[in-house]
Each structure stands twice: as structure tokens, then as C-alpha cells.
Design an enzyme around this catalytic site. Structure first.
Site, mmCIF file in Angstrom:
data_model
loop_
_atom_site.group_PDB
_atom_site.id
_atom_site.type_symbol
_atom_site.label_atom_id
_atom_site.label_comp_id
_atom_site.label_asym_id
_atom_site.label_seq_id
_atom_site.Cartn_x
_atom_site.Cartn_y
_atom_site.Cartn_z
ATOM 1 N N ARG A 105 -21.592 15.149 68.080
ATOM 2 C CA ARG A 105 -21.031 14.534 66.865
ATOM 3 C C ARG A 105 -21.987 13.454 66.402
ATOM 4 O O ARG A 105 -22.189 12.443 67.087
ATOM 5 C CB ARG A 105 -19.646 13.935 67.140
ATOM 6 C CG ARG A 105 -19.164 13.050 65.996
ATOM 7 C CD ARG A 105 -17.703 12.702 66.075
ATOM 8 N NE ARG A 105 -16.887 13.870 65.813
ATOM 9 C CZ ARG A 105 -15.570 13.823 65.614
ATOM 10 N NH1 ARG A 105 -14.933 12.666 65.647
ATOM 11 N NH2 ARG A 105 -14.892 14.931 65.382
ATOM 12 N N HIS A 132 -17.829 20.233 59.319
ATOM 13 C CA HIS A 132 -17.045 20.131 60.559
ATOM 14 C C HIS A 132 -16.546 21.541 60.917
ATOM 15 O O HIS A 132 -15.361 21.849 60.810
ATOM 16 C CB HIS A 132 -15.875 19.180 60.314
ATOM 17 C CG HIS A 132 -15.201 18.664 61.543
ATOM 18 N ND1 HIS A 132 -15.568 19.021 62.826
ATOM 19 C CD2 HIS A 132 -14.146 17.803 61.687
ATOM 20 C CE1 HIS A 132 -14.784 18.404 63.697
ATOM 21 N NE2 HIS A 132 -13.912 17.670 63.034
ATOM 22 N N GLN A 135 -13.499 22.297 63.324
ATOM 23 C CA GLN A 135 -12.205 21.962 62.734
ATOM 24 C C GLN A 135 -11.663 23.119 61.890
ATOM 25 O O GLN A 135 -10.476 23.464 61.965
ATOM 26 C CB GLN A 135 -12.343 20.718 61.848
ATOM 27 C CG GLN A 135 -11.043 20.294 61.183
ATOM 28 C CD GLN A 135 -10.010 19.811 62.181
ATOM 29 O OE1 GLN A 135 -10.297 18.941 62.987
ATOM 30 N NE2 GLN A 135 -8.814 20.374 62.142
ATOM 31 N N ASP A 223 -7.066 14.972 53.707
ATOM 32 C CA ASP A 223 -7.848 14.289 54.750
ATOM 33 C C ASP A 223 -7.877 12.806 54.398
ATOM 34 O O ASP A 223 -7.487 12.391 53.301
ATOM 35 C CB ASP A 223 -9.257 14.879 54.822
ATOM 36 C CG ASP A 223 -9.988 14.524 56.120
ATOM 37 O OD1 ASP A 223 -9.410 13.803 56.972
ATOM 38 O OD2 ASP A 223 -11.143 14.942 56.277
ATOM 39 N N CYS A 262 -6.627 17.384 59.311
ATOM 40 C CA CYS A 262 -7.389 17.483 60.563
ATOM 41 C C CYS A 262 -7.093 16.322 61.511
ATOM 42 O O CYS A 262 -7.387 16.410 62.696
ATOM 43 C CB CYS A 262 -8.874 17.574 60.260
ATOM 44 S SG CYS A 262 -9.602 16.098 59.544
ATOM 45 N N ARG A 290 -7.243 23.213 68.019
ATOM 46 C CA ARG A 290 -8.618 22.807 68.317
ATOM 47 C C ARG A 290 -9.006 23.294 69.727
ATOM 48 O O ARG A 290 -10.114 23.740 69.952
ATOM 49 C CB ARG A 290 -8.770 21.270 68.244
ATOM 50 C CG ARG A 290 -8.589 20.650 66.874
ATOM 51 C CD ARG A 290 -9.669 21.037 65.887
ATOM 52 N NE ARG A 290 -11.013 20.790 66.342
ATOM 53 C CZ ARG A 290 -11.682 19.639 66.228
ATOM 54 N NH1 ARG A 290 -11.092 18.602 65.651
ATOM 55 N NH2 ARG A 290 -12.923 19.520 66.647
HETATM 56 N N1 CP Z 1 -10.223 16.053 63.504
HETATM 57 C C1 CP Z 1 -11.098 15.507 64.379
HETATM 58 O O1 CP Z 1 -12.272 15.900 64.449
HETATM 59 O O2 CP Z 1 -10.545 14.591 65.205
HETATM 60 P P1 CP Z 1 -11.359 13.566 66.120
HETATM 61 O O3 CP Z 1 -12.176 12.699 65.196
HETATM 62 O O4 CP Z 1 -10.308 12.803 66.847
HETATM 63 O O5 CP Z 1 -12.249 14.355 67.030
#
Ligand code: CP
Length: 307
Positions: A105, A132, A135, A223, A262, A290
Site C-alpha cells: 500500500r 484499489h 477492493q 466513499d 469500502c 475482502r
Molecule cells: N477499504 C480499505 O482498503 O480498508 P483499509 O484502509 O482499512 O485497508
């Protein structure tokens, strides 16, 4: 041989996306509590690098890898020599000598791509400012389990034209659903990205009217108004206030429509408590998915789908 990376959805084939979704459904169907474990990734180690905070991505990948028989190592860039100037390219080559797959990430998408170019093992995008992809596998899995096949469904994105919206756009190239995107003009997805997706087969409309986008839609998605790395929160609150998903907006969607987010949600900003906790909300199934999606993605990049 070039590793099978998972950096975005646009560059996946429709067949691979279908296979990943099918595997995720299969894995979920096979697991009550306690979920069955397998040894399919025994002997494999996943390195997880986080430059930004995470709850879902971190825990779901960790549990996924362990339930498939593998091991995990997690670190932040600041804990590594990356934080003292070691290059991504050198880090990629070093980690490739230790582990079998890397999930990262980091906001800098080009940095992620550069890391992958120097890695000898598969690299998975755990969120960049560009997209992403993990997701959206979980999101589309949730749509399928609640509503059935994606083809012919309409998904309405309401709010910021951010990385998650861009990933729905990538997926719309391949999976036969219609995408309606409503954002303030100042926060719209880049016009060239929309044009490129249309040219690649996406059925997508863009506009600034949330009510128009949601009318008759099967899925409504919101979001956070400020994503990781955004520093203009006050301006965004003002621009995005008309895009709040509330009962009045959901009432315009199709009967039986679901709401996705998400997470983490900023309750009573982009979505009201009544929608988050209401009967149309699928957000906690989406969060659970997820886990199943990460398992399928790990098996895909490691050549173990179906095993
Ligand atoms: N939706 C998502 O990626 O959650 P986190 O940031 O908690 O990983």
C-alpha cells in the site's frame, strides 16, 4: 519468467477476473466457522508493506494467507531502510530473495509499478492513489452474491472521483455492468481515463447529479469525502455535501438495490447512519468479502487457482 502481478484491473483479462471472482465465491461457500484451512500456499510467505494505515487490507491479507497455509511478514516503509532512502528497485530485488509474493500500500502508483518491474515475485496493489483493485474484487463479489450476475446491472458511484471510482471504471471494461458516476466537476475522474475506458468497452456515464445517477440503479456506492493523502478536507466537505447517500437518495434506486462502501465510513458525512445500518446496506458483507477476495487474488498470482 515475468511474475503475475496484480496492479490494476484494467490490465487483467476478463477471463482472469471471472476466475478470481469464481474462486472467491467458492472459497466463501466452503467456509462457515471455524473456516476450513488449506495447505495450498504452504511454504509461501507474503510480505506486506504499508506506507499508509489499514484495517481491512492488513487483517484480511494476513488471515487469508494463514488460512491458505502460508506465512506473512508486515512492515511499514518507515520501519525499513526505505525510510532512510533505499530505493524501491533495490528493495524489490532484496525482498524477492526472501518471500514469494509482496502486497504494497503506497500512494505513488508509478512507484508501485517500478517496484513490480524490479521484483522477481508477484506484486499486489493494496491501494495507490490511482486504484484499489483488491477492493473492487470484493465489491463485485458482494454484488454477485446479493443480486446475481453483473451483466446488465447498473452501479452508481456517488461522490469523489477517487481511486476506488477509477477502479470501478477499470472493471467496467471487462465485466458487462453499466457504471454511472456522479461527482462535483472539480472532483471528476480525468476525462481521458473515462474516454479510454469507453474505448475499451466500458458502458459509463458521468455527470454531476447524484439523483440522476442513482435513479433505478441496482447498486449505490459511496466513499469518504477525503481519501488518504487529500489535504483539502473543508473544500471537499462543501463540494460533496449534495452527494451524501441518505434515505431520500436510496429511495431513487431500484427496488432491492444495495449500498456499498469500502470503509472506513465517516458516518453522517458521505452516508447517513440510516443507510449504513439499514436493510439495503451490504457494507459488512463487503468487508468480509475482502478476505475471500484476497485468498483468490493470492492463489491467482501464485498460479494456484482451483487447487
Ligand atoms: N477499504 C480499505 O482498503 O480498508 P483499509 O484502509 O482499512 O485497508
Amino acid at each position: 519468467m515475468t511474475p503475475k502481478h496484480f496492479l490494476d484491473l484494467a490490465s487483467q483479462t476478463p477471463a482472469d477476473l471471472r476466475a478470481i471472482l469464481d474462486e472467491a465465491h467458492r472459497l466463501k461457500a466452503g467456509g462457515g466457522r471455524p473456516r476450513p484451512r488449506s495447505a495450498v500456499l504452504a511454504g509461501c510467505t507474503l510480505a506486506m508493506l504499508f506506507e499508509r494505515p489499514s484495517t481491512r487490507t492488513r487483517f484480511s491479507f494476513d488471515v487469508a494467507m494463514k488460512e491458505l497455509g502460508g506465512d506473512t511478514i508486515v512492515a511499514s516503509g518507515a520501519e525499513m531502510q526505505l525510510g532512510r532512502g533505499e530505493t524501491l528497485a533495490d528493495t524489490a530485488q532484496v525482498l524477492s530473495r526472501y518471500v514469494d509474493v509482496v502486497m504494497i500500500r503506497m500512494l505513488d502508483h508509478d512507484g508501485l509499478v517500478g517496484f513490480a518491474e524490479h521484483a522477481a515475485v508477484p506484486v499486489i496493489n493494496g491501494l495507490t492513489r490511482r486504484c484499489h483493485p483488491c477492493q473492487i474484487i470484493a465489491d463485485l463479489m458482494t454484488v454477485e452474491e446479493r443480486l446475481g450476475p453483473l451483466a446488465g446491472r447498473t452501479i452508481a458511484w456517488v461522490g469523489d472521483g477517487n481511486n476506488v471510482a477509477a477502479t470501478f471504471l477499470d472493471a467496467a471494461r471487462h465485466l458487462g455492468f453499466s457504471l454511472r458516476i456522479a461527482t462535483p466537476s472539480a472532483l471528476a475522474l480525468p476525462a481521458d481515463a473515462v474516454a479510454e475506458a469507453r474505448a475499451a468497452g466500458a458502458d459509463v456515464s458521468v455527470g454531476e447529479d447524484a439523483h440522476q445517477a442513482v435513479a433505478g440503479a441496482d447498486v449505490v456506492v459511496a466513499d469518504a469525502w477525503a481519501s488518504m493523502g487529500d489535504e483539502d478536507e473543508d473544500r471537499r466537505r462543501t463540494l460533496l455535501a449534495p452527494f451524501q447517500v441518505n434515505d431520500a437518495l436510496m429511495a431513487r434506486a431500484a427496488p432491492g438495490a444495495i449500498f456499498l462502501h469500502c470503509l472506513p465510513a465517516h458516518r453522517n458525512e458521505e452516508v447517513t447512519d440510516s443507510v449504513m445500518d439499514g436493510p439495503q446496506s451490504a457494507v459488512f458483507d463487503e468487508a468480509e468479502n475482502r478476505l475471500h477476495a484476497q485468498k483468490a487474488i493470492l492463489k491467482h498470482v501464485l498460479g494456484k487457482l482451483g487447487e
